[in-house]
Design a protein around this motif. Sequence first.
Motif, PDB file in Angstrom:
ATOM      1  N   ALA A  90       0.850  -1.203   0.000  1.00 16.93           N
ATOM      2  CA  ALA A  90       0.000   0.000   0.000  1.00 16.93           C
ATOM      3  C   ALA A  90       0.888   1.256   0.000  1.00 16.93           C
ATOM      4  CB  ALA A  90      -0.913  -0.034   1.216  1.00 16.93           C
ATOM      5  N   ASP A  91       0.282   2.417   0.215  1.00 21.16           N
ATOM      6  CA  ASP A  91       1.011   3.694   0.145  1.00 21.16           C
ATOM      7  C   ASP A  91       2.297   3.651   0.968  1.00 21.16           C
ATOM      8  OD1 ASP A  91      -1.098   4.547  -1.308  1.00 21.16           O
ATOM      9  OD2 ASP A  91      -1.817   6.039   0.128  1.00 21.16           O
ATOM     10  N   ASN A  92       3.371   4.020   0.331  1.00 19.28           N
ATOM     11  CA  ASN A  92       4.687   4.139   0.977  1.00 19.28           C
ATOM     12  C   ASN A  92       5.171   2.864   1.661  1.00 19.28           C
ATOM     13  OD1 ASN A  92       5.036   6.878   0.247  1.00 19.28           O
ATOM     14  ND2 ASN A  92       3.557   7.436   1.832  1.00 19.28           N
ATOM     15  N   ALA A  93       4.550   1.756   1.382  1.00 22.95           N
ATOM     16  CA  ALA A  93       5.057   0.485   1.907  1.00 22.95           C
ATOM     17  C   ALA A  93       6.220   0.042   1.038  1.00 22.95           C
ATOM     18  CB  ALA A  93       3.961  -0.567   1.893  1.00 22.95           C
ATOM     19  N   SER A  94       7.158  -0.666   1.639  1.00 27.14           N
ATOM     20  CA  SER A  94       8.271  -1.130   0.813  1.00 27.14           C
ATOM     21  C   SER A  94       8.669  -2.544   1.188  1.00 27.14           C
ATOM     22  CB  SER A  94       9.460  -0.177   0.903  1.00 27.14           C
ATOM     23  OG  SER A  94       9.876  -0.055   2.230  1.00 27.14           O
ATOM     24  N   ALA A  95       9.097  -3.259   0.177  1.00 21.28           N
ATOM     25  CA  ALA A  95       9.544  -4.639   0.375  1.00 21.28           C
ATOM     26  C   ALA A  95      10.936  -4.775  -0.191  1.00 21.28           C
ATOM     27  CB  ALA A  95       8.597  -5.599  -0.335  1.00 21.28           C
ATOM     28  N   GLN A  96      11.745  -5.511   0.536  1.00 22.27           N
ATOM     29  CA  GLN A  96      13.100  -5.784   0.068  1.00 22.27           C
ATOM     30  C   GLN A  96      13.269  -7.302   0.072  1.00 22.27           C
ATOM     31  OE1 GLN A  96      16.716  -5.207   2.651  1.00 22.27           O
ATOM     32  NE2 GLN A  96      16.892  -3.353   1.414  1.00 22.27           N
ATOM     33  N   LEU A  97      13.774  -7.826  -1.003  1.00 20.88           N
ATOM     34  CA  LEU A  97      13.958  -9.276  -1.085  1.00 20.88           C
ATOM     35  C   LEU A  97      15.435  -9.588  -1.287  1.00 20.88           C
ATOM     36  CD1 LEU A  97      12.778 -12.208  -1.481  1.00 20.88           C
ATOM     37  CD2 LEU A  97      12.741 -11.693  -3.923  1.00 20.88           C
TER      38      LEU A  97
END
Lengths: 466, 396
Positions: free
Chosen positions: B196-203
């Motif tokens: 969602a807004d401004n969420a971030s994922a790093q893999l």
Amino acid sequence: MAMNQDITDVDRSLYDFKDDESDFYRLDEGLTEEIVSRISDEKHDPAWMREFRLKSLRLYESIPVPNWGPPVDELDMDHIATYVRANTDMKGTWEEVPDDIKNTFEKLGIPQAERESLAGVGAQYDSELVYHNVRQEVADQGVVYTDLESALTGEYADMVQEHFMKLVPPTDHKFAALHGAVWSGGSFVYVPKNVTVEIPLQSYFRLNARGAGQFEHTLIIVDEGADLHFIEGCSAPKYNVANLHAGCVELYVGKNARLRYSTIENWSKNMYNLNTKRALVEEGATMEWVSGSFGSHTSYLYPTTILKGDNSHCEFTGITFAGAGQNLDTGARMVHLGKNTSSYINSKSISKSGGISTYRSSIEVARSASGAKSSVSCGSLMLDSESRSDTIPAMDIRTADADIGHEAKIGRIGDDAVFYLMSRGISEEEARAMIVSGFANPVSKELPLEYAAEMNNLIRLEMEGM
Amino acid sequence: MTQTFKVGHLPSITWNRLGLNEEPVEASLSGNLPGSRYLSLPEGTCMRTLSFEEAEAQLKSCAPVQEQEKYVAGKAPVYHPQAFGTGLGKDYENVLKEAGVPVEWIELSSTEQEETITCRMNLRDGESASCAQILHLKENTRVTAVYVSESAEEAGGVLALSVRAVLEKGAFLRLVLVQLLGSRFTALSDVGLSAADNASAQLIQVELGAQKSYVGVQPELIGKGASFDSAMGYMVTGQQLLDINFNTVQRGTQTLCGMTFDGVLNDHARKTFRGTIDFRNGSSGSKGEEQENVLLLSNDVENRTMPVILCEEEDVEGSHGATIGQLDEQVLFYMATRGIDAAEAQKMMVRARLGAVARRVPDEAARKRVQDYIDRKVNCDTCVRAAECPQAMNEN
């Protein structure tokens, strides 16, 4: 080809005029064994060709429509006339060509271009060539440039039989099979060993008939050490029914030879352009493709190069401009088989007003192709958010001794660039057209001047009203 | 029972003869959790075990709707869309469902510090196991989730992993996937994310083991300013097969995607990489980049790479790149001037290439095991050998 180089004077009527075809010979619409046999009769095919056509028809019926690529559901072969012949046979001078047809090619600038900058011209109108000529000094070099039907039964009959649809067999895909069944017209070129043709040859294909197909076959053999530039142009008036172009181009580039094949495609926007082009390149030889795709409702076009010989090389430079109602799926395919082969693809695409442009390619490096090098550069420009641009490249590399690079970028015209040009007194519309022309520059600079001017005219036309 | 299904569907299919549109899989999946599993959750975390169907219903209630594309590359897409997209796709989801795989629903709420989930799976020879989890990160929650799968070196079996994550506004997930299974294993690893807004994922993903490994990741960047950043390292040797399918969908405005893939292929290894950046209408101001670098060490490898960009938005910047080949001759020359031969130089470069990803594994124990695994692969008899080094052959 448009010779009017004043870009502000160009209008669409240049390509959109139609000739009366009431006295033309036209086979029934549809695709049946009877129709294919009648085409064979009309063309006085040798027995092997008749059998080849019927076999291709059976293949066409059994091969499914591709499940990838743009939809072709609205292309109904039951409503396509596969053979339409104007009321003339092939002539060797423009004076002999009937006035209405001659005027068509005059408007397209073909006779003028022939006088000024070409070594020979073939002009096809619907299903048959109406004009073919090659300069005497080029013929004296031993260069053969003739219609394919003449070659099929003349001195070069064995050579044609040996090469015809061997690079693009009718088993290749549905529309190759269709081509094998109903092909008509096209050119045969043979350039003997070590002969350099200093100025280009050109074939121009005009499809005038409503609801018809054009299926010309171009077969070019450039022998060892020879050099040729061949130009292909095409156009058609727009109708409110589907027209079909399923041509086939087979190019054989001999040892240490060079062939440049340039195309400016400007079919009308009711055209399904399902064309197949393929080149076989021998040791030390060079193949160069220059391709501009502007017309058609739907296109499938991926010139394929088989780098068979060691140290052979290919360059592909292409641009695709998809405007309203167009779905153009274009690209290139390189197959590296020989050692130390190299290929370079430089592709540009532009999408606007709801047009769909898809770049599709494959680089295939076989285990035998040690020392292979390939570089792909692909740029896409989106001019609005109603349009679509997709990039679908594939690489299949099966030797460690290869050097493969690929880069692609997609984006829009930068506001800074438009602002800069506007600050110099250029209107926004003009500024955007200039930037798009600049984007297309790597392709236009590869074309002879008058063709580059035509391409820029086409871009300008497409950009009008942006 | 052996199931046959297809995974890693390209959203934009191409020539069938290339065999790149999807990858067929044969495997015997079971609904059992790994016999030996260590799962550590942050204190106070709520975890429920649900059936696949229950989890889907729950997911539907909390995850944003994922809109399907009407057209891809000029025609209606032929793949089967999922309600919550994942990289391996619908068929894999169905197989998990039919196998009765339970889904662990883990809800994580914001705390002052970043929390960590650790899931270590140590599989025995002959074991077939599944592990399916859904991570629900509430607003502004920050979590690192580490999944490590291992077994004895020569062991065989099947591990089916599924991780889906719903990231609410401002949430951050660092997802670490390490696969070090034995040489006869089949590994399936499937990830789906919605941000969602401004969420971030790093893999951060390391793929070293298993005979056949299928990896799928599909992040959906739905909210404004959502981002996805990934770094993957792999080494495929012997008769190993690795199939990778990443499909990042950018729907929100000003979303960001950056994906890098660094790999090494040797012996008779086969690897397919499909990486798609999909700019949907409305993703104005978004940027997406992907880059794959593949080092080829044997003439018998098969490397297939497909970096795809799909775009239906004008105001975006997308780029992809790929470099495939041997070590640069200048690097080898430099090494040679320092007395390092081609084979040793290759070992160093392999360690460096994979080490750059391995060093980003935050769990120290997992990082150590990855480094050890890389060293074993690099030094083993069938790996980088002077006799098979193409450049060494050239020098001879």
